[in-house]
Design an enzyme around this catalytic site. Sequence first.
Site, PDB file in Angstrom:
ATOM      1  N   GLU A 128       1.544  -9.680  -2.324  1.00 54.67           N
ATOM      2  CA  GLU A 128       0.259  -9.628  -3.089  1.00 54.67           C
ATOM      3  C   GLU A 128       0.602  -9.135  -4.670  1.00 54.67           C
ATOM      4  O   GLU A 128       1.495  -8.357  -4.868  1.00 54.67           O
ATOM      5  CB  GLU A 128      -0.404  -8.397  -2.630  1.00 54.67           C
ATOM      6  CG  GLU A 128      -1.114  -8.566  -1.022  1.00 54.67           C
ATOM      7  CD  GLU A 128      -2.160  -7.559  -0.682  1.00 54.67           C
ATOM      8  OE1 GLU A 128      -2.451  -6.659  -1.419  1.00 54.67           O
ATOM      9  OE2 GLU A 128      -2.032  -7.306   0.556  1.00 54.67           O
TER      10      GLU A 128
ATOM     11  N   GLU B 101       1.262  -2.610   3.954  1.00 58.35           N
ATOM     12  CA  GLU B 101       1.173  -1.523   3.450  1.00 58.35           C
ATOM     13  C   GLU B 101       1.045  -0.059   4.248  1.00 58.35           C
ATOM     14  O   GLU B 101      -0.244   0.594   4.269  1.00 58.35           O
ATOM     15  CB  GLU B 101       0.159  -1.520   2.463  1.00 58.35           C
ATOM     16  CG  GLU B 101       0.102  -2.598   1.480  1.00 58.35           C
ATOM     17  CD  GLU B 101      -1.010  -2.351   0.227  1.00 58.35           C
ATOM     18  OE1 GLU B 101      -2.039  -1.615   0.409  1.00 58.35           O
ATOM     19  OE2 GLU B 101      -0.964  -3.156  -0.446  1.00 58.35           O
TER      20      GLU B 101
HETATM   21  O1  IFM Z   1      -7.490  -5.326  -0.912  1.00 54.20           O
HETATM   22  C1  IFM Z   1      -6.456  -4.651  -0.961  1.00 54.20           C
HETATM   23  C2  IFM Z   1      -5.628  -5.244   0.306  1.00 54.20           C
HETATM   24  O2  IFM Z   1      -6.280  -5.122   1.424  1.00 54.20           O
HETATM   25  C3  IFM Z   1      -4.104  -4.311   0.250  1.00 54.20           C
HETATM   26  N1  IFM Z   1      -3.608  -4.327  -0.957  1.00 54.20           N
HETATM   27  C4  IFM Z   1      -4.191  -3.963  -2.202  1.00 54.20           C
HETATM   28  C5  IFM Z   1      -5.272  -4.978  -2.187  1.00 54.20           C
HETATM   29  C6  IFM Z   1      -6.208  -4.563  -3.433  1.00 54.20           C
HETATM   30  O3  IFM Z   1      -6.686  -3.369  -3.590  1.00 54.20           O
END
Ligand code: IFM
Length: 452
Positions: free
Chosen positions: A357, A167
Amino acid sequence: MTLRRSDFGDDFTWGVASAAFQIEGGHEADGKRPSVWDEAGRRGRIRGGDVGNLAIDAFHRYEEDLDLIAELGVNANRFSISWPRVFGDGRGPWNAKGGDYYDRVIDGCLERGLEPWVTVHHWDLPQALQDEGGWTRRGIVEDFAAFAEEVARRYGDRVKHWMVFNEPLSVVGHIAGGIHSRLGPHPFQALAATHHMNLACAEAGRRMRRALPADARIGTTHVFSIQAPFDTDDAKLRRAQRALDAITMGMFLDPAAGLGYPFEATPLLAPMKRAIHDGDLDAVRFDYDFMGVQYYGPTPMRRAPIPGLGGIPLPTLRTAEANVRSTTGIPVEPEGLIEVLRRYRNHPSCRRFVITESGFGMKDRLVDGRVRDDLRIWYARTHLEVLRRAKAEGLPVDGFFQWSYADNIEWIFGRDGRYGLVYIDYDDNLRRIPKDSYRWFRQLLTTGEGVD
Ligand code: IFM
């Protein structure tokens, strides 16, 4: 309708995801140097202060964690490499003791039938590089590529799936918001940093490709933000959505695919031009084998009434009219997952998708030894139902990673944003307690009956 593992096919990857700073602790163990997030904790930018020093102590308790992950029934474990644990203050030499930790984790995964999926970088930049300007300094492109190449060389004999960077949009947010800078917020520098991150990922990708066996798969991950409403007749709103698309997705996906930057979509990107040198638009290209989709929820847009100006289309994340929002303020809309896959399926940077994710942050409570996290189960069920539809529709999606296997340090929110399937009892020696959602996933993944 019952949800079954088999609905997704035999070759679908099921995994859990985590990141080094959020779980490891061991902040000074075996020669590890400070990262920007260690420093952020020290400077009080993380709720609870230096909570990342210990995090959930995965550095010492990884065996117990890998056992829990394997018992869940997933076949993959996504984790990241801490740059300052293996490469000191950013430029090496390789710290053999620090590097051994990941050898142990990788071997521990393989012994348990878990495929290691490695993120090269998940935000924990060495503080020493930050002191030189971090991502705003062009020389970081070479620093990052050298680190990534070495990581690939060390672990490439056992790791087949790689994600170069987690990200980058979030890092842009950290820079724009001034989290790591003593100079405070800096939106324009964040645009130069964006270009440097893009160059760094492409150069790292090329060097990793050379260092890795031919069957390695190199992807990366992005926040897949989609603006709601998904369809609108409001021309002004549509224009604003296109501009937001450009500064969230387009400024990463387009240059990687050789399409240049989407400057025409919004004047907000224009200051980036100063950071782009001759030849950069070639150097920034990289052909990813898969694109990691990080989808938590959409960005609602609406016309905000501004006195004297009428309705100005604005993203309304925090004030969104959403029935449910996570502790970090993200509104929940499962349909956004299929919409975002549809929207990007023909983008040349997105050959195949993996949901790297998905998860729900909430304030879990341990009552009589049990955590009843029905809302997280509802979130998982509704998103997986939508994903099943996406597969049935022929969208090229090959895997799903739950964020996260256990509660951990949610960056500036510290211990407050719990995302785990396993509860961490911070008051009792970081005891691991599987939540109801852990049992729900285990039933989905390990029994043919599935879940209702
Ligand atoms: O915890 C974060 C992760 O490190 C990156 N993506 C979003 C998650 C939740 O906020």
